[in-house]
Write a protein that holds these residues in place. Structure first.
Motif, PDB file in Angstrom:
ATOM      1  N   CYS A 152       0.841  -1.196   0.000  1.00  0.00           N
ATOM      2  CA  CYS A 152       0.000   0.000   0.000  1.00  0.00           C
ATOM      3  C   CYS A 152       0.877   1.248   0.000  1.00  0.00           C
ATOM      4  N   LEU A 153       1.907   1.272   0.829  1.00  0.00           N
ATOM      5  CA  LEU A 153       2.814   2.415   0.860  1.00  0.00           C
ATOM      6  C   LEU A 153       3.647   2.498  -0.406  1.00  0.00           C
ATOM      7  N   LEU A 154       4.075   1.347  -0.877  1.00  0.00           N
ATOM      8  CA  LEU A 154       5.005   1.311  -1.994  1.00  0.00           C
ATOM      9  C   LEU A 154       4.350   1.629  -3.328  1.00  0.00           C
ATOM     10  N   ALA A 155       3.223   0.983  -3.612  1.00  0.00           N
ATOM     11  CA  ALA A 155       2.633   1.122  -4.944  1.00  0.00           C
ATOM     12  C   ALA A 155       1.119   1.324  -4.918  1.00  0.00           C
ATOM     13  N   ALA A 156       0.583   1.710  -3.773  1.00  0.00           N
ATOM     14  CA  ALA A 156      -0.864   1.920  -3.634  1.00  0.00           C
ATOM     15  C   ALA A 156      -1.662   0.677  -4.030  1.00  0.00           C
ATOM     16  N   LYS A 157      -1.153  -0.493  -3.677  1.00  0.00           N
ATOM     17  CA  LYS A 157      -1.863  -1.753  -3.917  1.00  0.00           C
ATOM     18  C   LYS A 157      -2.348  -2.299  -2.582  1.00  0.00           C
ATOM     19  N   ASN A 158      -3.434  -3.019  -2.595  1.00  0.00           N
ATOM     20  CA  ASN A 158      -3.997  -3.643  -1.395  1.00  0.00           C
ATOM     21  C   ASN A 158      -4.286  -2.606  -0.308  1.00  0.00           C
ATOM     22  N   CYS A 159      -4.870  -1.483  -0.695  1.00  0.00           N
ATOM     23  CA  CYS A 159      -5.126  -0.398   0.247  1.00  0.00           C
ATOM     24  C   CYS A 159      -6.584  -0.290   0.674  1.00  0.00           C
ATOM     25  N   ALA A 160      -7.383  -1.269   0.362  1.00  0.00           N
ATOM     26  CA  ALA A 160      -8.797  -1.199   0.728  1.00  0.00           C
ATOM     27  C   ALA A 160      -8.930  -0.995   2.233  1.00  0.00           C
ATOM     28  N   ASN A 161      -9.782  -0.066   2.608  1.00  0.00           N
ATOM     29  CA  ASN A 161     -10.087   0.220   4.009  1.00  0.00           C
ATOM     30  C   ASN A 161      -8.903   0.785   4.788  1.00  0.00           C
ATOM     31  N   GLU A 162      -7.906   1.357   4.111  1.00  0.00           N
ATOM     32  CA  GLU A 162      -6.775   1.964   4.807  1.00  0.00           C
ATOM     33  C   GLU A 162      -6.772   3.461   4.558  1.00  0.00           C
TER      34      GLU A 162
ATOM     35  N   ASP B 152      14.298   3.807  -2.338  1.00  0.00           N
ATOM     36  CA  ASP B 152      14.326   5.176  -2.832  1.00  0.00           C
ATOM     37  C   ASP B 152      12.913   5.730  -2.966  1.00  0.00           C
ATOM     38  N   THR B 153      11.981   4.911  -3.441  1.00  0.00           N
ATOM     39  CA  THR B 153      10.585   5.321  -3.567  1.00  0.00           C
ATOM     40  C   THR B 153       9.993   5.641  -2.199  1.00  0.00           C
ATOM     41  N   LEU B 154      10.244   4.762  -1.226  1.00  0.00           N
ATOM     42  CA  LEU B 154       9.713   5.004   0.127  1.00  0.00           C
ATOM     43  C   LEU B 154      10.308   6.276   0.727  1.00  0.00           C
ATOM     44  N   LYS B 155      11.613   6.495   0.532  1.00  0.00           N
ATOM     45  CA  LYS B 155      12.258   7.699   1.063  1.00  0.00           C
ATOM     46  C   LYS B 155      11.701   8.952   0.395  1.00  0.00           C
ATOM     47  N   ARG B 156      11.455   8.890  -0.910  1.00  0.00           N
ATOM     48  CA  ARG B 156      10.885  10.020  -1.624  1.00  0.00           C
ATOM     49  C   ARG B 156       9.473  10.324  -1.094  1.00  0.00           C
ATOM     50  N   LYS B 157       8.694   9.269  -0.852  1.00  0.00           N
ATOM     51  CA  LYS B 157       7.339   9.467  -0.319  1.00  0.00           C
ATOM     52  C   LYS B 157       7.391  10.058   1.086  1.00  0.00           C
ATOM     53  N   LEU B 158       8.363   9.629   1.889  1.00  0.00           N
ATOM     54  CA  LEU B 158       8.516  10.186   3.232  1.00  0.00           C
ATOM     55  C   LEU B 158       8.872  11.668   3.151  1.00  0.00           C
ATOM     56  N   ASP B 159       9.760  12.020   2.238  1.00  0.00           N
ATOM     57  CA  ASP B 159      10.108  13.429   2.045  1.00  0.00           C
ATOM     58  C   ASP B 159       8.876  14.240   1.646  1.00  0.00           C
ATOM     59  N   GLU B 160       8.067  13.686   0.736  1.00  0.00           N
ATOM     60  CA  GLU B 160       6.857  14.386   0.281  1.00  0.00           C
ATOM     61  C   GLU B 160       5.871  14.595   1.427  1.00  0.00           C
ATOM     62  N   VAL B 161       5.681  13.566   2.244  1.00  0.00           N
ATOM     63  CA  VAL B 161       4.739  13.672   3.366  1.00  0.00           C
ATOM     64  C   VAL B 161       5.267  14.661   4.395  1.00  0.00           C
TER      65      VAL B 161
END
Length: 90
Positions: free
Chosen positions: A30-40, A68-77
């Motif tokens: 869910c964090l990595l690729a917005a998959k399996n995010c139902a009800n989150e 790198d993707t997770l770190k970029r998302k953390l920076d964005e948040v």
């Protein structure tokens, strides 16, 4: 001789399967690729904590590109959180 070699190769492949399955199960898709995010639905602070937790798992679970993707998302948040905390909003 061929039979023994095939049996050894099969044993090695079967032994590696649980490790591959474990690392895939440890990933937060869910964090990595917005998959399996139902009800989150997470608030910003919760998302920051989840991203930090996943990044700490490091290369034993994620590839370099995924980290790198997770770190970029953390920076964005974090940037969004900083923007929201500024006087007058953005």
């Amino acid at each position: 001789m061929k039979k023994i070699a095939v049996m050894i190769m099969a044993a090695v492949v079967l032994a590696a399967l649980p490790v591959a399955a474990q690392t895939a199960a440890d990933k937060d898709e869910c964090l990595l690729a917005a998959k399996n995010c139902a009800n989150e639905v997470d608030n910003i602070q919760k998302k920051v904590k989840k991203l930090q937790k996943e990044i700490k798992k490091g290369d034993r679970v994620y590839t370099k590109e995924e980290l790198d993707t997770l770190k970029r998302k953390l920076d964005e948040v974090n940037q969004l959180l900083n923007d929201l905390n500024k006087p007058g909003g953005r």
